[in-house]
Design a protein around this motif. Structure first.
Motif, PDB file in Angstrom:
ATOM      1  N   THR A   1       0.833  -1.211   0.000  1.00 51.53           N
ATOM      2  CA  THR A   1       0.000   0.000   0.000  1.00 51.53           C
ATOM      3  C   THR A   1       0.859   1.249   0.000  1.00 51.53           C
ATOM      4  OG1 THR A   1      -1.822  -1.107   1.145  1.00 51.53           O
ATOM      5  CG2 THR A   1      -1.734   1.305   1.286  1.00 51.53           C
TER       6      THR A   1
ATOM      7  N   TYR B   1      -0.078  11.273  -2.388  1.00 51.53           N
ATOM      8  CA  TYR B   1      -0.679  11.326  -3.725  1.00 51.53           C
ATOM      9  C   TYR B   1      -1.528  12.586  -3.893  1.00 51.53           C
ATOM     10  CZ  TYR B   1      -3.821  10.580  -7.579  1.00 51.53           C
ATOM     11  OH  TYR B   1      -4.541  10.755  -8.728  1.00 51.53           O
TER      12      TYR B   1
ATOM     13  N   ASP C   1      -1.819   8.002   0.721  1.00 50.93           N
ATOM     14  CA  ASP C   1      -2.898   8.770   0.090  1.00 50.93           C
ATOM     15  C   ASP C   1      -2.634  10.260   0.199  1.00 50.93           C
ATOM     16  OD1 ASP C   1      -5.678   8.721  -1.109  1.00 50.93           O
ATOM     17  OD2 ASP C   1      -6.059   9.934   0.669  1.00 50.93           O
TER      18      ASP C   1
ATOM     19  N   CYS D   1      -1.849   3.746   4.697  1.00 51.76           N
ATOM     20  CA  CYS D   1      -2.859   4.260   3.759  1.00 51.76           C
ATOM     21  C   CYS D   1      -2.945   5.777   3.840  1.00 51.76           C
ATOM     22  CB  CYS D   1      -4.225   3.655   4.069  1.00 51.76           C
ATOM     23  SG  CYS D   1      -4.490   2.002   3.410  1.00 51.76           S
TER      24      CYS D   1
ATOM     25  N   ALA E   1      -7.887  -0.812  -0.298  1.00 50.47           N
ATOM     26  CA  ALA E   1      -7.683   0.000   0.899  1.00 50.47           C
ATOM     27  C   ALA E   1      -8.830  -0.232   1.884  1.00 50.47           C
ATOM     28  CB  ALA E   1      -7.590   1.476   0.530  1.00 50.47           C
TER      29      ALA E   1
ATOM     30  N   ILE F   1      -7.274   1.359 -12.045  1.00 47.12           N
ATOM     31  CA  ILE F   1      -6.233   1.543 -11.022  1.00 47.12           C
ATOM     32  C   ILE F   1      -6.828   2.143  -9.758  1.00 47.12           C
ATOM     33  CG2 ILE F   1      -4.156   2.856 -10.431  1.00 47.12           C
ATOM     34  CD1 ILE F   1      -3.315   2.578 -13.377  1.00 47.12           C
TER      35      ILE F   1
ATOM     36  N   SER G   1       2.812   1.583  -3.438  1.00 50.24           N
ATOM     37  CA  SER G   1       1.945   1.872  -4.593  1.00 50.24           C
ATOM     38  C   SER G   1       1.435   3.309  -4.560  1.00 50.24           C
ATOM     39  CB  SER G   1       0.776   0.896  -4.645  1.00 50.24           C
ATOM     40  OG  SER G   1      -0.024   0.977  -3.479  1.00 50.24           O
ATOM     41  N   THR G   2       1.048   3.798  -3.394  1.00 50.31           N
ATOM     42  CA  THR G   2       0.546   5.174  -3.313  1.00 50.31           C
ATOM     43  C   THR G   2       1.666   6.188  -3.507  1.00 50.31           C
ATOM     44  OG1 THR G   2       0.673   4.963  -0.894  1.00 50.31           O
ATOM     45  CG2 THR G   2      -1.488   4.705  -1.903  1.00 50.31           C
TER      46      THR G   2
ATOM     47  N   PHE H   1      -7.367   0.426  -6.008  1.00 53.08           N
ATOM     48  CA  PHE H   1      -6.750   1.003  -4.818  1.00 53.08           C
ATOM     49  C   PHE H   1      -7.792   1.225  -3.731  1.00 53.08           C
ATOM     50  CE2 PHE H   1      -5.988   4.810  -2.266  1.00 53.08           C
ATOM     51  CZ  PHE H   1      -4.890   4.369  -1.548  1.00 53.08           C
ATOM     52  N   TYR H   2      -8.914   1.854  -4.077  1.00 48.82           N
ATOM     53  CA  TYR H   2      -9.938   2.135  -3.072  1.00 48.82           C
ATOM     54  C   TYR H   2     -10.514   0.844  -2.499  1.00 48.82           C
ATOM     55  CZ  TYR H   2     -10.167   7.184  -3.950  1.00 48.82           C
ATOM     56  OH  TYR H   2      -9.884   8.516  -4.042  1.00 48.82           O
TER      57      TYR H   2
END
Length: 258
Positions: A18, A227, A224, A220, A128, A120, A21-22, A124-125
């Motif tokens: 997580t 991002y 997030d 997360c 998460a 994508i 990736s973010t 992710f959501y």
């Protein structure tokens, strides 16, 4: 009580994946590989040269609905678990339910979004939402944190949800009737930052992290946030290039600072 070794490996892996990736998505925004939704639909991105596009409304519903359903189903798959777990499941479910309601009744759309970016963001959501709940469930046997922040988290979550909704509502009022063009947002914290809705979404995830107090919840939130900060930076650049009268004092996402 300790988490079994196999489950502990799963929890650690989910947290690391997580976070990486973010952070990658945030870095991709900075170098111009934008996820293609909203005003960046026609920008250079990780999609192919002839991408499949969806209407923005359909794409946004696809974004949030699987995550909402994951939260809703969790009440039946993982019943009980104490007040902290109930607050976490409720926060995750309500957040994505609110986003679906905004898509249906608040937001106004001016274009399309690319299928690849839609997939994508949806994944992710979903992961998460599901990961936050499953990891917390696997952690239920562990001792409670020495400092309990769940009530602070609940207050932050309510503040974030309220501020996010208020600024989404302001955005929706920018366009009259069937107008499609972008305008400089005004009112609320839009007078100080171009993405106050991102600021309050960060507050939402901070609230969820404080409610849950698991490593994945903080990963997360951090990922997030990075991002959204990167996306807000690129959004401000977009407005500066598009509008000669864009107020230079308006920051990206943090009033007076950035």
């Amino acid at each position: 009580m300790k988490i079994p070794v196999l489950e502990s490996i799963w929890v650690t892996s989910a947290t690391v994946v997580t976070l990486i990736s973010t952070l990658y998505l945030g870095f991709a925004e900075i170098i111009g590989n934008h996820l293609q939704y909203s005003k960046f639909t026609n920008s250079n991105s990780i999609s192919n040269n002839n991408p499949i596009k969806l209407s923005s409304k359909i794409g946004m519903l696809i974004f949030y609905t699987p995550a909402f359903l994951a939260g809703l189903v969790s009440f039946f798959v993982f019943p009980g678990g104490g007040l902290r777990f109930v607050l976490l499941k409720s926060a995750v479910t309500f957040h994505f339910f609110k986003r679906d309601l905004e898509v249906l009744f608040i937001h106004k759309y001016s274009g399309n979004m690319v299928l690849g970016s839609t997939i994508i963001i949806t994944l992710f959501y979903f992961f998460a939402a599901a990961g936050l709940i499953v990891v917390h469930y696997l952690s239920l046997g562990l001792p409670d944190p020495s400092i309990d922040t769940k009530y602070i988290g609940l207050i932050l979550f309510i503040l974030g949800i309220s501020g996010n909704f208020y600024h989404h509502n302001l955005l929706s009022k920018l366009r009259k009737n069937n107008e499609k063009q972008y305008k400089i947002p005004r009112g609320g914290l839009f007078n100080l930052v171009i993405c106050p809705h991102y600021l309050f979404e960060i507050v939402i995830f901070v609230g969820i992290a404080f409610i849950s107090q698991t490593p994945l919840s903080f990963a997360c939130t951090f990922g997030d946030s990075m991002y959204l900060i990167a996306r807000s930076y690129e959004t401000r650049k977009w407005y500066l290039n598009k509008f000669d009268d864009f107020p230079k004092h308006v920051k990206c996402v943090i009033p007076y600072i950035f």
